[in-house]
Design a protein around this motif. Structure first.
Motif, PDB file in Angstrom:
ATOM      1  N   GLN A 313       1.433  -1.142  -0.211  1.00  0.00           N
ATOM      2  CA  GLN A 313       0.143  -0.179  -0.313  1.00  0.00           C
ATOM      3  C   GLN A 313       0.929   1.779  -0.592  1.00  0.00           C
ATOM      4  O   GLN A 313       0.376   2.891  -0.978  1.00  0.00           O
ATOM      5  N   ARG A 352      -9.052  -0.266  -4.922  1.00  0.00           N
ATOM      6  CA  ARG A 352      -9.070  -0.479  -3.598  1.00  0.00           C
ATOM      7  C   ARG A 352      -8.124  -2.044  -3.279  1.00  0.00           C
ATOM      8  O   ARG A 352      -8.786  -2.790  -4.013  1.00  0.00           O
ATOM      9  N   VAL A 354      -7.246  -4.734   0.106  1.00  0.00           N
ATOM     10  CA  VAL A 354      -7.565  -4.609   1.066  1.00  0.00           C
ATOM     11  C   VAL A 354      -6.645  -5.901   1.553  1.00  0.00           C
ATOM     12  O   VAL A 354      -6.155  -6.669   1.033  1.00  0.00           O
ATOM     13  N   VAL A 356      -6.015  -9.324   3.927  1.00  0.00           N
ATOM     14  CA  VAL A 356      -6.950 -11.229   4.226  1.00  0.00           C
ATOM     15  C   VAL A 356      -5.634 -11.905   4.499  1.00  0.00           C
ATOM     16  O   VAL A 356      -4.641 -11.645   3.278  1.00  0.00           O
ATOM     17  N   GLY A 363      -8.935  -9.493   8.143  1.00  0.00           N
ATOM     18  CA  GLY A 363      -9.506  -9.032   7.663  1.00  0.00           C
ATOM     19  C   GLY A 363     -10.403  -9.578   6.688  1.00  0.00           C
ATOM     20  O   GLY A 363     -10.625  -8.489   5.981  1.00  0.00           O
ATOM     21  N   GLU A 365     -13.379  -8.617   7.351  1.00  0.00           N
ATOM     22  CA  GLU A 365     -14.533  -7.530   7.684  1.00  0.00           C
ATOM     23  C   GLU A 365     -14.391  -6.121   6.467  1.00  0.00           C
ATOM     24  O   GLU A 365     -15.085  -5.442   6.356  1.00  0.00           O
ATOM     25  N   ASP A 366     -13.159  -5.972   6.422  1.00  0.00           N
ATOM     26  CA  ASP A 366     -12.878  -5.238   5.515  1.00  0.00           C
ATOM     27  C   ASP A 366     -13.041  -5.319   4.562  1.00  0.00           C
ATOM     28  O   ASP A 366     -13.688  -4.924   3.411  1.00  0.00           O
ATOM     29  N   PHE A 367     -12.453  -7.224   4.340  1.00  0.00           N
ATOM     30  CA  PHE A 367     -12.957  -7.220   2.776  1.00  0.00           C
ATOM     31  C   PHE A 367     -15.185  -7.389   2.688  1.00  0.00           C
ATOM     32  O   PHE A 367     -14.879  -6.850   0.965  1.00  0.00           O
ATOM     33  N   TYR A 368     -15.253  -7.328   3.183  1.00  0.00           N
ATOM     34  CA  TYR A 368     -16.659  -6.994   3.262  1.00  0.00           C
ATOM     35  C   TYR A 368     -17.328  -5.926   3.106  1.00  0.00           C
ATOM     36  O   TYR A 368     -18.335  -5.465   2.094  1.00  0.00           O
ATOM     37  N   LYS A 369     -16.406  -4.750   3.309  1.00  0.00           N
ATOM     38  CA  LYS A 369     -16.467  -3.850   3.118  1.00  0.00           C
ATOM     39  C   LYS A 369     -15.883  -3.019   1.421  1.00  0.00           C
ATOM     40  O   LYS A 369     -16.868  -2.285   1.225  1.00  0.00           O
ATOM     41  N   ALA A 370     -15.155  -3.596   0.926  1.00  0.00           N
ATOM     42  CA  ALA A 370     -14.664  -3.334  -0.101  1.00  0.00           C
ATOM     43  C   ALA A 370     -15.664  -3.681  -0.808  1.00  0.00           C
ATOM     44  O   ALA A 370     -16.044  -2.853  -2.115  1.00  0.00           O
ATOM     45  N   GLU A 373     -18.854  -1.493  -1.134  1.00  0.00           N
ATOM     46  CA  GLU A 373     -18.563   0.054  -2.040  1.00  0.00           C
ATOM     47  C   GLU A 373     -18.753  -0.391  -3.164  1.00  0.00           C
ATOM     48  O   GLU A 373     -18.824   0.520  -4.319  1.00  0.00           O
TER      49      GLU A 373
END
Length: 430
Positions: A313, A352, A354, A356, A363, A365-370, A373
């Protein structure tokens, strides 16, 4: 012939779930044992998930199954054209019942139809909210796609999220999850290789081409269960180019994107990406796939339990940090990677990322948020683009039809209804 040995109709017989049926080894692949046709059906399992039939031959079904179908009011099925059993074996694709839809709290962010501020949602948003998010998981061989699919399957079951899993890898010997639809039960990979004299990659591509001819039935299964599902996860072959750069892969992707909110999930092997040249190779390939499909894109740095993805990143946002990492490499590839990092600046800004761990579940939860989006991006960007293309195609066709009618009218005015003969050069002859 369209279908070779090992290709059968897509159907969902009224049997036990896929994971509870007895399995037997056939030519290095697992194949479900068929019900004997002598009228002695196997004992009925205690908990059998309901199935649906797409196409089947009633003459080969046991009497017990016919009686059950008659009692359920399913009606007689259409008898397909008979073929030689030696060249056209009967193979079926099974579809497992998805778990029931739970409370709205279990749904992914952005999956509902409620508009912000209490406003009434428009018809397009309401129609989109009733459909599941399709995640096509792609990535280089060994990046952990199948392991990520296993983690997604486990997390959705743990959180009671209704999901659907499809396996599109015909050459895999075993998968660590129970797919609802499995390509291996429709196309026999080794039979395809044997019949067409193909190698491993050619066999995978031909199997996908043959399965694409039956994908309309798969889409029918998804549309029938659309209101009960939140996610559809699709596992692709290990050789990424077989799916992303083949005609069958393009057909499957476009078909799904035209019916459901579709997201591409690109899996990266994080420990192998610590080399800046390998990192740039992954970024270049991901960029080409994203611009080829024009679909919402989520880059997943897998195996973060072994190596953190923070360096990647940082390289995507700080050119000086990437330049410093490249100073250790004196090969010609370092200069190429340095130039490409400047070219891909716009790509980095709109992607995006993320991190995991498919092994530990870190990680997710961050995956589902991405993904949520990316679903919104599908609604805001992809759908208007598709509608614009459809409108342009309709206007082009209407203009061509208008010109054809004008040409016919002009010819009728010249000929005045009389018969006209033309010579070989296209000129009117007397």
């Amino acid at each position: 012939r369209l279908a070779p040995k090992g290709l059968g109709s897509v159907s969902c017989p009224q049997e036990a779930p896929h994971h509870s049926r007895p399995m037997q080894k056939t030519g290095g692949t697992c194949e479900a044992k068929s019900i004997p046709s002598n009228g002695n059906a196997p004992p009925k399992p205690v908990q059998a998930a309901p199935r649906e039939a797409a196409t089947r031959d009633p003459s080969k079904a046991p009497p017990q199954r016919e009686a059950a179908e008659a009692a359920a009011g399913s009606g007689p099925a259409t008898t397909p054209k008979k073929t030689d059993a030696s060249t056209q074996p009967s193979v079926t694709v099974t579809e497992e019942e998805a778990p029931p839809r739970k409370a709205p709290a279990a749904q992914a962010k952005g999956a509902g139809t409620k508009a912000p501020g209490g406003a009434k949602p428009d018809a397009k948003a309401a129609a989109l909210g009733k459909k599941p998010t399709v995640c096509i998981v792609i990535g280089m061989a060994g990046s952990g796609k199948t392991t990520l699919m296993q983690r997604l399957n486990a997390s959705t079951h743990q959180k009671k999220i209704p999901s659907y899993i499809i396996n599109l890898d015909p050459a895999v010997g075993r998968v660590p999850y129970s797919p609802n639809i499995d390509i291996r039960e429709t196309v026999k990979y080794k039979e395809v290789m044997k019949q067409y004299n193909l190698g491993p990659n050619g066999g995978i591509m031909t199997s996908l081409n043959l399965f694409a001819t039956r994908f309309g039935q798969v889409l029918g299964f998804l549309e029938k269960r659309a209101e009960k599902l939140d996610y559809v996860f699709i596992d692709t072959p290990g050789q990424i180019e077989v799916f992303t750069w083949s005609a069958s892969g393009q057909i499957i992707t476009d078909t799904l994107a035209s019916a459901f909110p579709t997201v591409l999930v690109y899996v990266v092997d994080t420990p192998r990406t610590v080399n800046p040249v390998t990192f740039m190779s992954n970024m270049t390939y991901a960029c080409s796939i994203m611009y080829k499909t024009q679909l919402p894109f989520v880059m997943v740095f897998n195996k973060t339990d072994v190596a953190s993805h923070k360096f990647a990143q940082e390289w995507m946002t700080d050119f000086d940090a990437f330049e410093q990492a490249l100073q250790k490499d004196k090969s010609y590839m370092s200069s190429y990677s340095r130039s490409m990092s400047l070219v891909l600046e716009e790509f980095y800004r709109n992607i995006r990322t993320v991190g995991v761990s498919a092994a530990t579940g870190m990680g997710m939860e961050d995956f589902y948020k991405a993904v949520a989006e990316a679903r919104q991006e599908y609604k805001d960007v992809y759908l208007p683009m598709v509608e614009k293309k459809r409108k342009a195609a309709a206007e082009k066709k209407a203009e061509e039809d208008r010109k054809a009618v004008e040409k016919i009218k002009k010819d009728m005015e010249i000929t005045k209804g009389r018969k006209v003969k033309f010579n070989k050069t296209g000129q009117e002859s007397s």
